[in-house]
Design a protein around this motif. Structure first.
Motif, mmCIF file in Angstrom:
data_model
loop_
_atom_site.group_PDB
_atom_site.id
_atom_site.type_symbol
_atom_site.label_atom_id
_atom_site.label_comp_id
_atom_site.label_asym_id
_atom_site.label_seq_id
_atom_site.Cartn_x
_atom_site.Cartn_y
_atom_site.Cartn_z
ATOM 1 N N LYS A 288 -7.645 -20.040 23.825
ATOM 2 C CA LYS A 288 -6.363 -19.644 24.400
ATOM 3 C C LYS A 288 -6.450 -19.541 25.919
ATOM 4 C CE LYS A 288 -5.054 -16.959 20.295
ATOM 5 N NZ LYS A 288 -4.697 -15.623 19.781
ATOM 6 N N SER A 290 -4.027 -17.938 28.789
ATOM 7 C CA SER A 290 -2.854 -17.055 28.914
ATOM 8 C C SER A 290 -2.498 -16.908 30.393
ATOM 9 C CB SER A 290 -3.153 -15.676 28.309
ATOM 10 O OG SER A 290 -3.608 -15.810 26.973
ATOM 11 N N HIS A 312 3.346 -17.165 28.964
ATOM 12 C CA HIS A 312 3.085 -18.108 27.880
ATOM 13 C C HIS A 312 1.599 -18.449 27.847
ATOM 14 C CE1 HIS A 312 7.432 -18.546 28.385
ATOM 15 N NE2 HIS A 312 7.458 -19.048 27.172
ATOM 16 N N GLN A 313 1.133 -18.828 26.675
ATOM 17 C CA GLN A 313 -0.260 -19.213 26.521
ATOM 18 C C GLN A 313 -0.351 -20.485 25.694
ATOM 19 O OE1 GLN A 313 -1.495 -16.459 22.628
ATOM 20 N NE2 GLN A 313 -2.389 -15.984 24.601
ATOM 21 N N GLU A 325 4.592 -17.469 23.412
ATOM 22 C CA GLU A 325 4.631 -16.296 24.259
ATOM 23 C C GLU A 325 3.499 -15.353 23.856
ATOM 24 O OE1 GLU A 325 8.483 -14.567 23.985
ATOM 25 O OE2 GLU A 325 9.462 -16.151 25.146
ATOM 26 N N PHE A 326 3.119 -14.458 24.762
ATOM 27 C CA PHE A 326 2.043 -13.522 24.440
ATOM 28 C C PHE A 326 2.299 -12.194 25.135
ATOM 29 C CE2 PHE A 326 0.815 -15.094 28.523
ATOM 30 C CZ PHE A 326 0.021 -14.107 29.100
ATOM 31 N N VAL A 328 1.190 -9.599 27.592
ATOM 32 C CA VAL A 328 0.330 -9.635 28.772
ATOM 33 C C VAL A 328 -0.711 -8.524 28.737
ATOM 34 C CG1 VAL A 328 0.269 -9.403 31.275
ATOM 35 C CG2 VAL A 328 2.068 -10.759 30.196
ATOM 36 N N SER A 331 -3.510 -9.299 26.307
ATOM 37 C CA SER A 331 -4.428 -10.322 26.776
ATOM 38 C C SER A 331 -5.372 -9.795 27.850
ATOM 39 C CB SER A 331 -3.635 -11.515 27.330
ATOM 40 O OG SER A 331 -4.497 -12.511 27.823
#
Length: 409
Positions: A288, A290, A312-313, A325-326, A328, A331
């Motif tokens: 991934k 990110s 986004h990732q 989307e992720f 933040v 991550s």
């Protein structure tokens, strides 16, 4: 359930066990879904006994996702003036409760009293902070006591140069800075320019290690446990390229004339100047990237590529690449000194824990897909992580054999 990890509320109390409001959501969600009941669950009983208004408000919910709206009001308590705000915020939360519901609660409250009186687990509410523990069996208590010996990782790394020099880096420092001389973050010299003719260097962290480096162009890199970064002592004129295995967070110095390239064994990331996280452990099925700010291009085998916008990732699996989307904060949690599990399956989540505590965790297949929800400081001893797991499912059994940990039903 909606993601509420965007605003994390940390709780510190006597034994330094760091919890968050997410644990309360998890507990109440289980109650709304009928998986636990205050007649048989001490913590839930104590929570409702101490806060009848909360019981009334939660008891009328039919959709667990509404818990977010109820509990996020509490985040207003955690400001510099939270003590003054406490009563006002609580009053506003509970004004929605009508008298009929309060009467209904008082009738049911009597059923809980005998359990609260018998409970030996200490429950504390202070300024809107909830402290949860569970009462372990004797065997589990022994396991948790032994797990306190598993201390968290720290600033541990090795620097290897292309001319064969290998340096174990000082754990008292958080990172190194590239230049003519290679220095620690406080300016003390690690390797003088005259002592090495190396053109490439590799910064490696073991399990239980983390370290930072400022590259020759000013780019800052944070390296997570069991990871490595290979980079030139001085970047060339055409591009700035580094190689990553494991996980690293980048704050790339801007230079439009010289693109910055991160190469893993699964993808290539091209940027001009931006902040992003790369998670590309060889043992994981997915890799991934990110993006926090700026813009990056991610490509696989030079054929499949995608542009990422902030928030986004890219997720690379084999030859496939997708964008999503992720969260933040989730991550970046490792960089900020936390484990943050947001409905992450137990098998995946505990591989992070393995690397940081340098333990071998075996999860029975029937448990691997259980979702873990909560946040724990990475500076806590291993027993605190085990307590979070027990809060997810108290039926999970834990066995320790040396540094081997087994989770089973």
């Amino acid at each position: 359930m909606g993601k509420i990890g965007v605003s994390i509320i940390k709780i510190n109390y006597a034994n330094s066990y760091m919890l968050t409001i997410e644990y309360t959501v998890q507990l109440l969600k289980a109650y709304v879904e009928g998986r636990i009941h205050p007649d048989t669950h001490i913590e839930l009983c104590q929570l409702f006994e101490q806060h009848p208004e909360l019981f009334v408000q939660v008891d009328r919910l039919t959709d667990p996702t509404h818990l977010e709206a109820v509990l996020l009001d509490y985040k207003q308590l955690y400001t510099p003036a939270y003590r003054k705000q406490e009563q006002r915020v609580l009053d506003r939360i509970f004004t929605q409760i009508n008298e009929e519901q309060v009467v209904r609660y008082k009738k049911r409250k009597r059923l809980f009293v005998r359990y609260a009186a018998a409970a030996s687990v200490v429950f504390v509410l202070g300024v809107g902070l909830w402290k949860f523990t569970y009462k372990p069996t004797y065997t589990e208590a022994q396991v948790l006591e032994k797990a306190q010996d598993f201390i968290p990782g720290g600033n541990r790394a090795t620097l290897t140069t292309s001319d064969g020099t290998r340096l174990d880096l000082n754990e008292e420092h958080i990172g190194i800075v590239m230049g003519g001389d290679i220095k620690y973050d406080d300016g003390s010299v690690l390797l003088a320019d005259t002592e090495s003719k190396a053109t490439f260097l590799t910064l490696s962290t073991p399990k239980g290690g983390q370290y930072q480096v400022v590259l020759s162009d000013g780019t800052k890199v944070w390296l997570n446990a069991a990871s490595s970064l290979r980079y030139p002592k001085v970047f060339g004129t055409q591009q700035r390229m580094v190689f990553v295995e494991g996980e690293a967070y980048f704050e790339v110095a801007k230079n439009k004339q010289k693109p910055f390239v991160v190469q893993t064994d699964k993808e290539k990331v091209e940027v001009l100047g931006t902040h992003f996280n790369v998670n590309s452990y060889t043992e994981e099925k997915e890799s991934k990237v990110s993006l926090i700010e700026g813009r990056v291009k991610v490509s696989v085998d030079g054929m499949r590529e995608t542009l990422l916008d902030p928030g986004h990732q890219s997720v690379v699996s084999g030859q496939r690449i997708r964008v999503q989307e992720f969260n933040v904060e989730e991550s970046m949690a490792w960089k900020n000194g936390e484990f943050m599990f947001n409905n992450e399956n137990l098998g995946t989540a505990l591989r992070q824990v393995e690397r940081w505590y340098d333990v071998d965790i075996q999860v029975d297949p029937q448990l691997a897909q259980i979702n873990l929800w909560g946040t724990v400081s990475r500076m806590e001893t291993f027993d605190k992580v085990l307590k979070v797991i027990k809060m997810t499912d108290d039926n999970i059994k834990i066995k320790l054999d040396g540094r081997r940990v087994r989770l089973m039903k």
